[in-house]
Design an enzyme around this catalytic site. Structure first.
Site, PDB file in Angstrom:
ATOM      1  N   ARG A  81       4.924  17.908  10.502  1.00 57.67           N
ATOM      2  CA  ARG A  81       3.812  17.005  10.187  1.00 57.67           C
ATOM      3  C   ARG A  81       2.522  17.756   9.880  1.00 57.67           C
ATOM      4  O   ARG A  81       1.612  17.210   9.256  1.00 57.67           O
ATOM      5  CB  ARG A  81       3.555  16.054  11.360  1.00 57.67           C
TER       6      ARG A  81
ATOM      7  N   GLU B 193       6.345  22.670  -4.972  1.00 58.98           N
ATOM      8  CA  GLU B 193       5.912  22.560  -3.575  1.00 58.98           C
ATOM      9  C   GLU B 193       6.492  23.635  -2.674  1.00 58.98           C
ATOM     10  O   GLU B 193       5.847  24.011  -1.698  1.00 58.98           O
ATOM     11  CB  GLU B 193       6.160  21.154  -3.009  1.00 58.98           C
TER      12      GLU B 193
ATOM     13  N   CYS C  15      -1.054  15.062  11.406  1.00 57.63           N
ATOM     14  CA  CYS C  15      -0.993  15.861  12.622  1.00 57.63           C
ATOM     15  C   CYS C  15       0.103  15.286  13.500  1.00 57.63           C
ATOM     16  O   CYS C  15       0.558  14.166  13.294  1.00 57.63           O
ATOM     17  CB  CYS C  15      -2.309  15.791  13.367  1.00 57.63           C
TER      18      CYS C  15
ATOM     19  N   LYS D 239       9.749  19.600  -6.648  1.00 60.86           N
ATOM     20  CA  LYS D 239      10.439  20.458  -5.662  1.00 60.86           C
ATOM     21  C   LYS D 239      10.065  21.920  -5.882  1.00 60.86           C
ATOM     22  O   LYS D 239       9.731  22.625  -4.946  1.00 60.86           O
ATOM     23  CB  LYS D 239      11.965  20.334  -5.769  1.00 60.86           C
TER      24      LYS D 239
ATOM     25  N   TRP E  82      -2.972  19.440  10.951  1.00 55.92           N
ATOM     26  CA  TRP E  82      -3.058  19.603   9.495  1.00 55.92           C
ATOM     27  C   TRP E  82      -4.508  19.280   9.161  1.00 55.92           C
ATOM     28  O   TRP E  82      -4.933  18.129   9.250  1.00 55.92           O
ATOM     29  CB  TRP E  82      -2.097  18.639   8.819  1.00 55.92           C
TER      30      TRP E  82
ATOM     31  N   ASN F 212      -4.647  11.952  15.773  1.00 57.95           N
ATOM     32  CA  ASN F 212      -4.082  12.013  14.425  1.00 57.95           C
ATOM     33  C   ASN F 212      -4.776  10.939  13.606  1.00 57.95           C
ATOM     34  O   ASN F 212      -4.827   9.785  14.037  1.00 57.95           O
ATOM     35  CB  ASN F 212      -2.570  11.755  14.493  1.00 57.95           C
ATOM     36  N   GLY F 213      -5.300  11.296  12.444  1.00 54.31           N
ATOM     37  CA  GLY F 213      -5.964  10.299  11.605  1.00 54.31           C
ATOM     38  C   GLY F 213      -7.313  10.807  11.135  1.00 54.31           C
ATOM     39  O   GLY F 213      -7.603  12.007  11.214  1.00 54.31           O
TER      40      GLY F 213
ATOM     41  N   GLU G  36      10.958  15.040 -10.472  1.00 57.13           N
ATOM     42  CA  GLU G  36      11.297  15.366  -9.089  1.00 57.13           C
ATOM     43  C   GLU G  36      11.672  16.846  -8.977  1.00 57.13           C
ATOM     44  O   GLU G  36      11.285  17.526  -8.026  1.00 57.13           O
ATOM     45  CB  GLU G  36      12.426  14.435  -8.608  1.00 57.13           C
TER      46      GLU G  36
ATOM     47  N   LYS H 241       4.674  16.677   6.176  1.00 60.68           N
ATOM     48  CA  LYS H 241       5.781  15.789   5.868  1.00 60.68           C
ATOM     49  C   LYS H 241       5.324  14.341   5.733  1.00 60.68           C
ATOM     50  O   LYS H 241       5.729  13.624   4.834  1.00 60.68           O
ATOM     51  CB  LYS H 241       6.834  15.910   6.975  1.00 60.68           C
TER      52      LYS H 241
ATOM     53  N   HIS I 243       4.169  17.035 -28.886  1.00 63.20           N
ATOM     54  CA  HIS I 243       2.818  16.454 -28.885  1.00 63.20           C
ATOM     55  C   HIS I 243       1.844  17.286 -28.043  1.00 63.20           C
ATOM     56  O   HIS I 243       0.796  16.792 -27.670  1.00 63.20           O
ATOM     57  CB  HIS I 243       2.873  15.012 -28.381  1.00 63.20           C
TER      58      HIS I 243
HETATM   59  O1  M6R Z   1       7.214   9.316   3.434  1.00 70.61           O
HETATM   60  P1  M6R Z   1       6.942   9.008   1.977  1.00 70.61           P
HETATM   61  O2  M6R Z   1       8.198   8.871   1.197  1.00 70.61           O
HETATM   62  O3  M6R Z   1       6.051   7.826   1.795  1.00 70.61           O
HETATM   63  O4  M6R Z   1       6.167  10.271   1.448  1.00 70.61           O
HETATM   64  C1  M6R Z   1       5.626  10.304   0.156  1.00 70.61           C
HETATM   65  C2  M6R Z   1       5.341  11.723  -0.287  1.00 70.61           C
HETATM   66  O5  M6R Z   1       4.371  12.305   0.528  1.00 70.61           O
HETATM   67  C3  M6R Z   1       6.605  12.582  -0.246  1.00 70.61           C
HETATM   68  O6  M6R Z   1       7.630  11.998  -0.981  1.00 70.61           O
HETATM   69  C4  M6R Z   1       6.332  13.988  -0.801  1.00 70.61           C
HETATM   70  O7  M6R Z   1       6.006  13.922  -2.154  1.00 70.61           O
HETATM   71  C5  M6R Z   1       7.580  14.824  -0.582  1.00 70.61           C
HETATM   72  N1  M6R Z   1       7.522  15.482   0.684  1.00 70.61           N
HETATM   73  C6  M6R Z   1       7.799  15.837  -1.629  1.00 70.61           C
HETATM   74  O8  M6R Z   1       9.002  16.513  -1.454  1.00 70.61           O
END
Ligand code: M6R
Length: 610
Positions: free
Chosen positions: A27, A490, A2, A487, A75, A100-101, A483, A605, A506
């Site tokens: 966030r 997500e 949040c 992308k 969030w 937040n938390g 990766e 984020k 496999h």
């Molecule tokens: O801030 P961080 O690098 O620790 O975040 C880790 C993941 O939450 C972050 O890399 C997430 O997988 C990405 N937003 C994906 O694009």
């Protein structure tokens, strides 16, 4: 997850709060709200489901003005996204908080408070906190003491900002496990989860430490540590300039951040390498001596940062000949491990606030590692403050939820780290010079990869009606494929899975048919011929291949095989360059599908909760 903003001023702060929320929306973005103390002494609270724009529209019709206020973008963790669950939460009409938390013992506190007559209107853990503060306020008679008494009863993670209508001159804030920064103004002060929220009003910040409690007034700030001792926290200036957090001419933050990569990669290398070698002091004072002792490396990270760690493992074992393990933080923190002597603990995180990564670091500090090194993008973040050594990635603020420039600058930092480590383990000067030369070529090569944008946009059309996809790579290109798959899933919501290409037969080969696009990254390395055989396996099953390949790879465009030629790159830096086309591919697919590119559904984020 949040986002919190607050302000104590002489002027009306509702615009500052709204702008702060817009900047924090990355966030969390399922609902937003604000509470402002009005001139008549009452608290006016506004809460709306959806994006901050919904709150802004509401507030335009129903003014919510005053010089003291708090705001929140949510969030959801406890309770669905709804107006009732949106923050600020209130106890009665005079006390409001944002949080937040996660409060772990909220259930037992809730039952106790209900037994004492407090009425709950939401399903959130936060509402427990506001009633608890109200209960303590009735005893202490002031907010500061009430907050101090209340947080002593909480278990979990929190950053809190508290406003009381009867104490119009200040906010009380505290942090434990969730970030909180104080913005220093002239005759006014601000608070936020992230300094980006406050850039329009200040560039001077104080970062609260774990356990800090602070009294925020127009003319000053008083901070106490966990023991209740008054403490000073240094004021630092934000280095990147206010525009770094704006979209500029780009349609989305993600696209802007993809295009920033040549520039930020240069910034990450600056002052760390000469034309032929990594500087002795590249990783800071004492690092070189430490690296001489390191015999193992344990990398911990989440998501994209984990993928960066996976690439680094190939580099560390190949160039330094040192054993390297890589694990996601959420798993690592909950299992028993065997720690080899002289193991370096290396955390990678863009935000430096990821709850699982921080928890793993805190455990590691008690566990007998040689030292803890952080690779991080946010100065002043918890990870940076709590690690022994730090390599900053200098990517500048990354706003798009999908990580792009953070990933490639992490890779550059990890390669520089690897070279510094390898030098103590027999890496020749020639090999180092060869790889440093390749590093210097990166900005130009990335520009070349960006020049493929138009062609990749065309290619992306083939994905819009697909529900599934496979991503293949071999060696250090396997994490690049992972990766790429992350992308795509997500931001376009297309199911994407990555495999080391040799694993296809496999199991996953059973999935391949004409409805399954298969994306492959194929630089010209020693695994190319093996990869080509894997591609034949796909073609033979009618799968449509999208291959990003070196011009020399002799892979020809033909029915069912789309080849996008990537200019030749060094095999060590290839994972960095080949990431670019995959970022562009997922971006264009998402744009065509009309999803929310910068704020994809269900994500945030900065994952500051478990
Ligand atoms: O801030 P961080 O690098 O620790 O975040 C880790 C993941 O939450 C972050 O890399 C997430 O997988 C990405 N937003 C994906 O694009």
């Amino acid at each position: 997850m949040c986002g919190i903003v607050g302000a104590v001023s002489e002027r009306d702060v509702h615009g500052i709060l709204l702008e702060g929320l817009r900047r924090l929306e990355y966030r969390g973005y399922d609902s937003a709200g604000m509470a402002v103390r009005q001139a008549d002494g009452s608290i006016n609270r506004a809460r709306e489901v959806g994006k901050v724009s919904a709150l802004a529209d509401f507030v335009e019709q129903n003014p919510c003005k005053g010089p003291l206020g708090i705001a929140h973008t949510r969030w959801a963790t406890h309770g669905e996204p709804s107006q009732i669950n949106a923050h600020p939460h209130m106890s009665g009409e005079r006390l409001a908080i944002v949080h937040n938390g996660i409060i772990e013992n909220y259930q037992e506190l809730r039952e106790a408070l209900m037994a004492e007559g407090f009425e709950f209107t939401s399903q959130t853990d936060t509402e427990v906190v506001v009633h608890l503060i109200e209960k303590e306020y009735r005893v202490a008679g002031n907010v500061l003491q009430a907050v101090r008494a209340a947080i002593a009863q909480l278990r979990g993670a929190y950053a809190l900002a508290v406003l009381h209508a009867d104490e119009p001159d200040h906010l009380v804030v505290c942090r434990e496990g969730s970030p909180l920064v104080i913005g220093v103004g002239i005759g006014e002060h601000f608070i936020a989860s992230d300094q980006l929220a406050l850039l329009p009003v200040t560039d001077r910040f104080m970062f609260l430490e774990e356990g800090d409690l602070a009294d925020i007034r127009r003319d000053g700030v008083t901070i106490w540590d966990r023991e209740g001792t008054p403490v000073e926290r240094v004021v630092t200036r934000f280095e990147h300039g206010i525009d770094s957090a704006d979209k500029g001419e780009f349609r989305h933050y993600m696209l802007k951040e993809i295009y920033e990569q040549p520039k930020v990669i240069k910034a990450t290398m600056e002052g760390r390498i000469t034309d032929r070698r990594v500087l002795e002091q590249a990783l800071g004072t004492g690092a070189n001596e430490l690296l001489a002792d390191v015999r193992h490396v344990q990398i911990i990270a989440c998501g994209t940062s984990y993928h960066a760690g996976m690439v680094a493992r190939y580099w560390i074992e190949e160039l330094a000949g040192i054993a390297c393990s890589v694990e996601v933080a959420s798993e690592y923190r909950y299992r028993k491990h065997v720690i080899q002597p002289d193991t370096l603990f290396l955390c990678i995180s863009q935000s430096g606030e990821t709850a699982d990564t921080l928890a793993a670091l805190r455990q590691a500090k008690q566990a007998g590692f040689r030292a803890a090194l952080a690779i991080c993008n946010v100065p002043g973040s918890s990870l940076v403050r709590e690690s022994d050594l730090v390599i900053m990635t200098h990517a500048g603020p990354e706003i798009g939820v999908a990580s792009t420039k953070a990933f490639t600058t992490q890779l550059v930092s990890l390669l520089i780290f690897t070279l510094a480590l390898a030098r103590h383990n027999g890496l020749s000067e020639e090999r180092e010079a060869d790889i440093v030369t390749a590093l210097h070529q990166l900005p130009g090569q990335i520009d070349d990869a960006l020049a493929l944008d138009g062609k990749i946009a065309e290619l992306s059309r083939a994905f819009i009606d697909k529900n599934h996809s496979l991503f293949l790579g071999r060696g250090a290109m396997y994490p690049v494929a992972m990766e790429g798959a992350l992308k795509l899933k997500e931001i376009s919501y297309i199911h994407a899975e990555a495999y080391p290409a040799g694993e296809l037969k496999h199991g996953p080969l059973a999935l391949v048919d004409s409805e399954m696009p298969v994306v492959t990254v194929a630089p010209n390395n020693e695994l190319l011929e093996k990869l080509k055989s894997n591609l034949e396996e796909v073609r033979a099953r009618g799968g449509e291949l999208f291959v990003f390949a070196d011009g020399d790879a002799e892979l020809k465009e033909q029915p069912g095989i789309h080849v996008m030629q990537i200019p030749g790159v060094h095999s060590i830096t290839a994972p960095i360059v080949y990431t670019l086309p995959l970022q562009l591919l997922s971006y264009h697919v998402a744009v065509l599908k009309g999803t929310d590119v910068d704020q994809p559904r269900n994500l945030a984020k900065s994952v500051t909760v478990e």
